[in-house]
Design an enzyme around this catalytic site. Structure first.
Site, PDB file in Angstrom:
ATOM      1  N   ALA A 141       0.839  -1.218   0.000  1.00  0.00           N
ATOM      2  CA  ALA A 141       0.000   0.000   0.000  1.00  0.00           C
ATOM      3  C   ALA A 141       0.872   1.265   0.000  1.00  0.00           C
ATOM      4  O   ALA A 141       1.926   1.270   0.625  1.00  0.00           O
ATOM      5  CB  ALA A 141      -0.908   0.003   1.225  1.00  0.00           C
ATOM      6  N   PRO A 142       0.452   2.317  -0.718  1.00  0.00           N
ATOM      7  CA  PRO A 142      -0.810   2.461  -1.453  1.00  0.00           C
ATOM      8  C   PRO A 142      -0.792   1.906  -2.872  1.00  0.00           C
ATOM      9  O   PRO A 142      -1.789   2.029  -3.588  1.00  0.00           O
ATOM     10  CB  PRO A 142      -1.012   3.966  -1.482  1.00  0.00           C
ATOM     11  CG  PRO A 142       0.380   4.520  -1.493  1.00  0.00           C
ATOM     12  CD  PRO A 142       1.212   3.580  -0.671  1.00  0.00           C
ATOM     13  N   GLY A 144       1.982   2.165  -5.390  1.00  0.00           N
ATOM     14  CA  GLY A 144       2.839   2.742  -6.434  1.00  0.00           C
ATOM     15  C   GLY A 144       3.689   1.684  -7.113  1.00  0.00           C
ATOM     16  O   GLY A 144       3.714   1.568  -8.345  1.00  0.00           O
ATOM     17  N   LYS A 145       4.366   0.873  -6.299  1.00  0.00           N
ATOM     18  CA  LYS A 145       5.263  -0.111  -6.929  1.00  0.00           C
ATOM     19  C   LYS A 145       4.471  -1.269  -7.522  1.00  0.00           C
ATOM     20  O   LYS A 145       4.888  -1.867  -8.497  1.00  0.00           O
ATOM     21  CB  LYS A 145       6.313  -0.582  -5.947  1.00  0.00           C
ATOM     22  CG  LYS A 145       7.105   0.632  -5.504  1.00  0.00           C
ATOM     23  CD  LYS A 145       8.434   0.414  -4.992  1.00  0.00           C
ATOM     24  CE  LYS A 145       9.007   1.723  -4.501  1.00  0.00           C
ATOM     25  NZ  LYS A 145       8.167   2.456  -3.511  1.00  0.00           N
ATOM     26  N   ARG A 168      -5.263   0.129   5.003  1.00  0.00           N
ATOM     27  CA  ARG A 168      -4.523   0.567   3.807  1.00  0.00           C
ATOM     28  C   ARG A 168      -4.852  -0.306   2.599  1.00  0.00           C
ATOM     29  O   ARG A 168      -4.369  -0.051   1.493  1.00  0.00           O
ATOM     30  CB  ARG A 168      -3.017   0.523   4.061  1.00  0.00           C
ATOM     31  CG  ARG A 168      -2.624   1.498   5.129  1.00  0.00           C
ATOM     32  CD  ARG A 168      -1.134   1.607   5.257  1.00  0.00           C
ATOM     33  NE  ARG A 168      -0.829   2.486   6.375  1.00  0.00           N
ATOM     34  CZ  ARG A 168       0.373   2.697   6.842  1.00  0.00           C
ATOM     35  NH1 ARG A 168       1.407   2.094   6.300  1.00  0.00           N
ATOM     36  NH2 ARG A 168       0.577   3.505   7.844  1.00  0.00           N
ATOM     37  N   CYS A 260      13.113   4.002   1.795  1.00  0.00           N
ATOM     38  CA  CYS A 260      13.323   5.399   1.399  1.00  0.00           C
ATOM     39  C   CYS A 260      14.082   6.081   2.535  1.00  0.00           C
ATOM     40  O   CYS A 260      13.636   7.081   3.076  1.00  0.00           O
ATOM     41  CB  CYS A 260      12.015   6.090   1.050  1.00  0.00           C
ATOM     42  SG  CYS A 260      10.720   5.745   2.193  1.00  0.00           S
TER      43      CYS A 260
HETATM   44  N1  SAM Z   1       5.252  -0.170  -1.813  1.00  0.00           N
HETATM   45  C1  SAM Z   1       4.386   0.942  -1.484  1.00  0.00           C
HETATM   46  C2  SAM Z   1       4.258   1.841  -2.676  1.00  0.00           C
HETATM   47  O1  SAM Z   1       5.137   1.868  -3.533  1.00  0.00           O
HETATM   48  O2  SAM Z   1       3.223   2.523  -2.787  1.00  0.00           O
HETATM   49  C3  SAM Z   1       4.879   1.673  -0.253  1.00  0.00           C
HETATM   50  C4  SAM Z   1       5.096   0.762   0.897  1.00  0.00           C
HETATM   51  S1  SAM Z   1       5.522   1.565   2.405  1.00  0.00           S
HETATM   52  C5  SAM Z   1       7.162   1.994   2.143  1.00  0.00           C
HETATM   53  C6  SAM Z   1       5.634   0.208   3.494  1.00  0.00           C
HETATM   54  C7  SAM Z   1       4.348  -0.550   3.720  1.00  0.00           C
HETATM   55  O3  SAM Z   1       4.644  -1.591   4.668  1.00  0.00           O
HETATM   56  C8  SAM Z   1       3.223   0.261   4.319  1.00  0.00           C
HETATM   57  O4  SAM Z   1       2.079   0.150   3.531  1.00  0.00           O
HETATM   58  C9  SAM Z   1       2.992  -0.361   5.679  1.00  0.00           C
HETATM   59  O5  SAM Z   1       1.638  -0.411   6.035  1.00  0.00           O
HETATM   60  C10 SAM Z   1       3.532  -1.755   5.516  1.00  0.00           C
HETATM   61  N2  SAM Z   1       3.969  -2.358   6.806  1.00  0.00           N
HETATM   62  C11 SAM Z   1       4.042  -1.789   8.020  1.00  0.00           C
HETATM   63  N3  SAM Z   1       4.447  -2.682   8.942  1.00  0.00           N
HETATM   64  C12 SAM Z   1       4.630  -3.846   8.308  1.00  0.00           C
HETATM   65  C13 SAM Z   1       5.012  -5.139   8.707  1.00  0.00           C
HETATM   66  N4  SAM Z   1       5.330  -5.392   9.979  1.00  0.00           N
HETATM   67  N5  SAM Z   1       5.052  -6.099   7.781  1.00  0.00           N
HETATM   68  C14 SAM Z   1       4.765  -5.840   6.503  1.00  0.00           C
HETATM   69  N6  SAM Z   1       4.403  -4.629   6.047  1.00  0.00           N
HETATM   70  C15 SAM Z   1       4.328  -3.642   6.938  1.00  0.00           C
END
Ligand code: SAM
Length: 479
Positions: A141-142, A144-145, A168, A260
């Protein structure tokens, strides 16, 4: 006019007005928010002579960039500066109000910061584009990738897009529905719930939750919540996610790890650890002119070298361990196969209905599963509880199809369906869920379209129309 950007309280025009600070607004006064001192000290020592340039770049407004959806064929932004590492990526000279662009709601493009688009190049140089691959986006989420990954697959491969945090998942699904691909499933699980899919995937992307140092200039929360302790916490959480994720890659497959942020604990240390777990580091060939910094254990984008945010990524190939698992070829038990003799209903709605198997779910929704990928969908269906599989087509009411909003946005939609070409103003009123009507619109189910891109369904009657945009898709902003 209240924009989404304004609603966050963030005003980018104030970013550069004080060294080492950025501003956010709360009602009528602004508070200066310094970058955390320990962060600056560490960057100073890591970057040496480059530190002033780095800092200066952090004080500039973040560049704005978009990635076109090649499956929708939108012709736009052709004069905007291209992003060198993605054929569909463009920098925009300024940030428009995306909410007021119907092409954004149609999935014509995605707003994505440019450095993240390097994942496309990583795929191109390793597994190739347009391949029949099984791909998992573990932290999606959200989306993009995920939208980038599925565009890189085209129609050939299968993408499972997973997000652990339940609230999300809705935005993730919306973004993927807009993107329009039928070869995507979405799940809502912790990475540790995937053990039945060990060795299933050719590519696993772990775009990990991180301390967000690379986003400080566009996200004040990232700087506010940062601490040396949060870096440690993030690094440990990333290690847990990677421990689960690495099992899911089949032998010879690749794991892409990205964050990031800039620090060694969350980036290089995790990649070095992966290299001790049956993976080898894959070196990429990135032109020097792109400005990406090659490190021992990955590739880092710094804002003074790359026009984008502080993205880090590394590609690793699995050298041993998990073998590919045996695929399932049965649909979920509570799905009914759609009766053969009624299949003609879908002609005229989909460009190639014979490419799909159709099922009715317990809630009466009809879903279409691409035949060539059915075993991937069914294997995921049998392995995870909270998942949604297949392209939602609609429901039958008295033997007539009531088409879903997902179908309106699908790339598989029949090109000859009736369309009402709306002006921008009409399209925005449609997106506010208002009922529109014109004498010469074809009666019955008609696609509300803007610049050739469908944005939803209308049912046109003799003196009015009904707008079938789902309420939660409605734009809330004043026009
Ligand atoms: N890949 C997404 C994009 O390009 O739009 C952005 C991802 S963001 C950097 C990291 C994601 O990891 C968030 O959506 C978050 O909710 C999720 N996240 C948080 N804690 C996590 C966990 N313990 N295990 C897996 N995912 C987790």
């Amino acid at each position: 006019m209240k924009t989404q950007e304004a609603a966050t309280g963030f005003n980018s025009t104030n970013i550069a007005d004080h060294p080492l600070t950025f501003a956010f607004h709360f009602f009528s006064f602004s508070i200066k928010m310094p970058f955390p001192e320990p962060f600056l000290d560490r960057m100073k020592s890591d970057m040496g002579q480059e530190f002033p340039d780095f800092l200066n770049a952090l004080e500039q407004p973040a560049p704005v960039s978009i990635r076109l959806n090649p499956a929708k064929g939108l012709v736009a932004f052709s004069n905007a500066e291209p992003i060198p590492w993605h054929p569909d990526g463009h920098y925009l000279p300024e940030r428009p109000v995306f909410t007021l662009d119907p092409r954004f709601h149609a999935g014509g493009y995605y707003v994505q910061e440019a450095s993240s688009m390097l994942i496309h190049e990583a795929l191109r140089q390793t597994v190739g584009l347009g391949q029949d691959l099984k791909v998992l986006d573990l932290c999606a989420a959200p989306g993009g990738k995920s939208t980038l990954l599925v565009s890189a697959l085209g129609r050939a491969g299968f993408l499972l897009s997973n997000e652990v945090i339940q609230n999300r998942v809705g935005p993730l699904k919306m973004n993927l529905e807009k993107w329009g691909h039928a070869n995507v499933a979405v799940s809502n699980h912790d990475p540790e719930d995937f053990e039945k899919l060990a060795g299933f995937f050719d590519v696993v992307l772990v775009d990990a939750p991180c301390s967000g140092e690379g986003l400080f200039r566009k996200d004040e929360d990232a700087a506010r919540h940062w601490s040396a302790a949060s870096v440690e916490l993030c690094s440990a959480r990333q290690r847990r996610i990677l421990t689960a994720g690495l099992e899911l890659v089949q032998e010879g497959g690749i794991l892409i790890y990205s964050t990031c942020t800039f620090n060694q604990q969350e980036n290089g240390d995790n990649v070095e650890w992966l290299a001790s777990q049956g993976f080898e580091f894959v070196k990429l060939d990135l032109p020097e002119t792109w400005g990406v910094t090659e490190q021992k254990w990955g590739y880092q984008c710094y804002p003074h070298r790359v026009q984008g945010e502080g993205f880090f990524f590394a590609v690793l190939r699995k050298t041993g361990g998990s073998q590919a698992i045996k695929l399932k070829n049965n649909p979920p038990k509570d799905w009914q196969r759609f009766p053969e003799k009624q299949l003609s209903i879908f002609e005229g709605w989909l460009s190639q209905p014979s490419d799909f198997a159709f099922f009715t779910k317990p809630d009466d929704a009809i879903v279409a599963v691409p035949l060539v990928l059915a075993d991937s969908f069914f294997t995921v269906g049998a392995s995870l509880k909270r998942r949604s599989l297949g392209l939602e087509i609609g429901e039958l009411k008295k033997n007539d199809l009531v088409p879903s909003h997902t179908l309106a946005l699908a790339n598989e939609l029949h090109p000859d369906l009736p369309k009402a070409d709306l002006s921008k103003d009409q399209a925005l009123h449609f997106l506010k869920k208002e009922n529109l009507w014109e004498t010469d619109w074809q009666r019955g189910w008609t696609l509300a379209s803007f610049e050739g891109l469908p944005i939803g369904w209308m049912k046109v009657l003799d003196n009015r129309s009904n707008n079938y945009l789902p309420t939660n898709w409605r734009i809330r902003m004043d026009l």
